[in-house]
Design a protein around this motif. Structure first.
Motif, PDB file in Angstrom:
ATOM      1  N   ILE A   1      -4.173   3.697   4.019  1.00 32.76           N
ATOM      2  CA  ILE A   1      -3.532   4.656   2.994  1.00 32.76           C
ATOM      3  C   ILE A   1      -4.148   5.931   3.554  1.00 32.76           C
ATOM      4  O   ILE A   1      -3.062   6.881   3.890  1.00 32.76           O
TER       5      ILE A   1
ATOM      6  N   CYS B   1       0.888  -1.284   0.045  1.00 34.09           N
ATOM      7  CA  CYS B   1      -0.112   0.014   0.003  1.00 34.09           C
ATOM      8  C   CYS B   1       0.757   1.395   0.013  1.00 34.09           C
ATOM      9  O   CYS B   1       0.279   2.391  -0.194  1.00 34.09           O
ATOM     10  N   ARG B   2       2.145   1.090   0.324  1.00 32.61           N
ATOM     11  CA  ARG B   2       3.151   2.215   0.323  1.00 32.61           C
ATOM     12  C   ARG B   2       3.787   2.730  -1.174  1.00 32.61           C
ATOM     13  O   ARG B   2       4.131   3.712  -1.226  1.00 32.61           O
TER      14      ARG B   2
ATOM     15  N   ARG C   1      -2.116  11.481   0.315  1.00 32.37           N
ATOM     16  CA  ARG C   1      -2.402  10.852  -1.021  1.00 32.37           C
ATOM     17  C   ARG C   1      -3.702  11.554  -1.431  1.00 32.37           C
ATOM     18  O   ARG C   1      -4.555  11.977  -0.609  1.00 32.37           O
TER      19      ARG C   1
END
Length: 381
Positions: free
Chosen positions: A150, A122-123, A156
């Protein structure tokens, strides 16, 4: 009266821990609890009942779609208890409703039991992560868990395209925009055509259901975005084959090259009732695309992917049947459930039979030892 009845049904679903409500003419309302159908002890529903219940919760736009198309899907919030995803359709001229409860609490990686490497994936700044499995196996819950991770940990811009929106996410460390097909945008294809102009970092597509959507999702991953989506397949290798087979033969070599470079991981899951009869647990097949697996995709040798998964345990990779066996071996699920959900039930049946034979023979050996201990004093006398 219908509104009161519907409120009671929704409350019963929440309080009894059900996942779905079925409202069909000729049956009393039925709840699905831990994967099994449980009828409620109320009146048997008549055509007027299901029609009234439908009107009590269905927006005008969806009632119009039901009249024109014979079916409609939408979602609504039930106070702070959660959301319901609703499917309304006609059968034998009568109206039927199926309501799926989407809990308000989003589970963590640990609560779901996801492989630890999922957090690291997920990074990543780009790539395609697919969650697969049959309907009702928890794909939406798994995706919501990843999006929430996230959202809580990274700055993000997340855009989701769903039909309908199921889990509602609030802005945390990230900005999150959720677009509903049929409300905010006419189709998945249209949403994905425009999404790259919206400065996204993470894109969630509810389902890869046609050629246009698949092309758009792969292109988004290729252009430097992290893309999550679902496919209705039951294995990692089968997922790749399904995606490639959607394309015309002339484009299949190209999509194999694109997938080998952009697919990041495939998580296939099956939801199993616990042996205790209360609650369910997910069994996973997990594939991380290593250089070796990327080569197999590119060279059209997907039949060798399973053996690559077996040798990738240090990355958290495992086959579905391996995880099912672990759950059975530790007493979490029954033999029948393991065999029902497995891809190679014959192999697991043989393994279970061998285990039972070994246990029986160990039992006999213990009895023999005890007999010798009992006989020992007599022999010595």
């Amino acid at each position: 009266m219908a509104t009161v009845n519907m409120d009671r049904l929704l409350q019963a679903c929440v309080s009894q821990g059900a996942s779905d409500i079925h409202l069909v003419v000729g049956r009393s309302p039925v709840l699905r609890i831990d994967g099994r159908l449980r009828p409620l002890e109320t009146k048997v529903l008549e055509p007027d009942d299901t029609a009234a219940l439908m009107k009590s919760i269905t927006p005008e736009r969806n009632q119009q779609e039901l009249q024109e198309e014979g079916g409609t899907d939408y979602g609504f919030a039930f106070g702070d208890e959660g959301r319901f995803r609703v499917s309304v359709f006609r059968q034998k001229g009568n109206i039927t409703l199926v309501l799926r409860l989407i809990p308000s609490k989003i589970m963590t990686f640990e609560e779901i039991g996801l492989p630890k490497i999922c957090a690291a994936l997920c990074r990543r700044p780009r790539g395609l992560f697919l969650v697969t499995g049959p309907t009702g196996c928890g794909k939406t819950t798994t995706l919501a868990c990843m999006v929430n991770y996230i959202n809580e940990n990274f700055d993000r811009h997340i855009i989701t395209v769903e039909e309908p929106i199921e889990y509602y996410h609030s802005h945390k460390k990230s900005i999150i925009n959720q677009r509903e097909v049929g409300v905010d945008v006419p189709s998945f294809g249209e949403a994905l055509r425009r999404v790259l102009r919206m400065d996204p970092d993470v894109i969630l597509v509810g389902e890869l259901r046609d050629l246009e959507t698949i092309e758009s999702a792969v292109r988004a991953a290729e252009t430097g975005h992290l893309v999550f989506s679902t496919v209705h397949t039951t294995s990692a290798a089968g997922t790749i084959t399904r995606i490639i087979d959607v394309f015309p033969v002339s484009q299949q070599e190209q999509i194999r090259i694109q997938l080998s470079g952009n697919l990041m991981a495939v998580l296939s899951q099956a939801l199993c009732p616990l042996a205790t009869g209360k609650g369910r647990i997910a069994a996973y097949e997990f594939m991380v695309v290593t250089p070796a697996i990327a080569n197999l995709i590119r060279e059209n040798k997907t039949y060798r992917i399973d053996s690559s998964i077996q040798t990738g345990k240090k990355l958290g990779m495992q086959l579905l049947d391996e995880h099912l066996w672990q759950l059975y071996d530790t007493g979490r699920i029954s033999l029948e459930e393991m065999l029902d959900k497995s891809r190679q039930p014959g192999d697991l049946q043989d393994k279970a039979t061998a285990k039972m034979s070994a246990m029986r023979s160990r039992g006999k050996r213990r009895e023999t030892v005890k007999e010798m201990e009992d006989i020992g004093p007599i022999l010595r006398a």
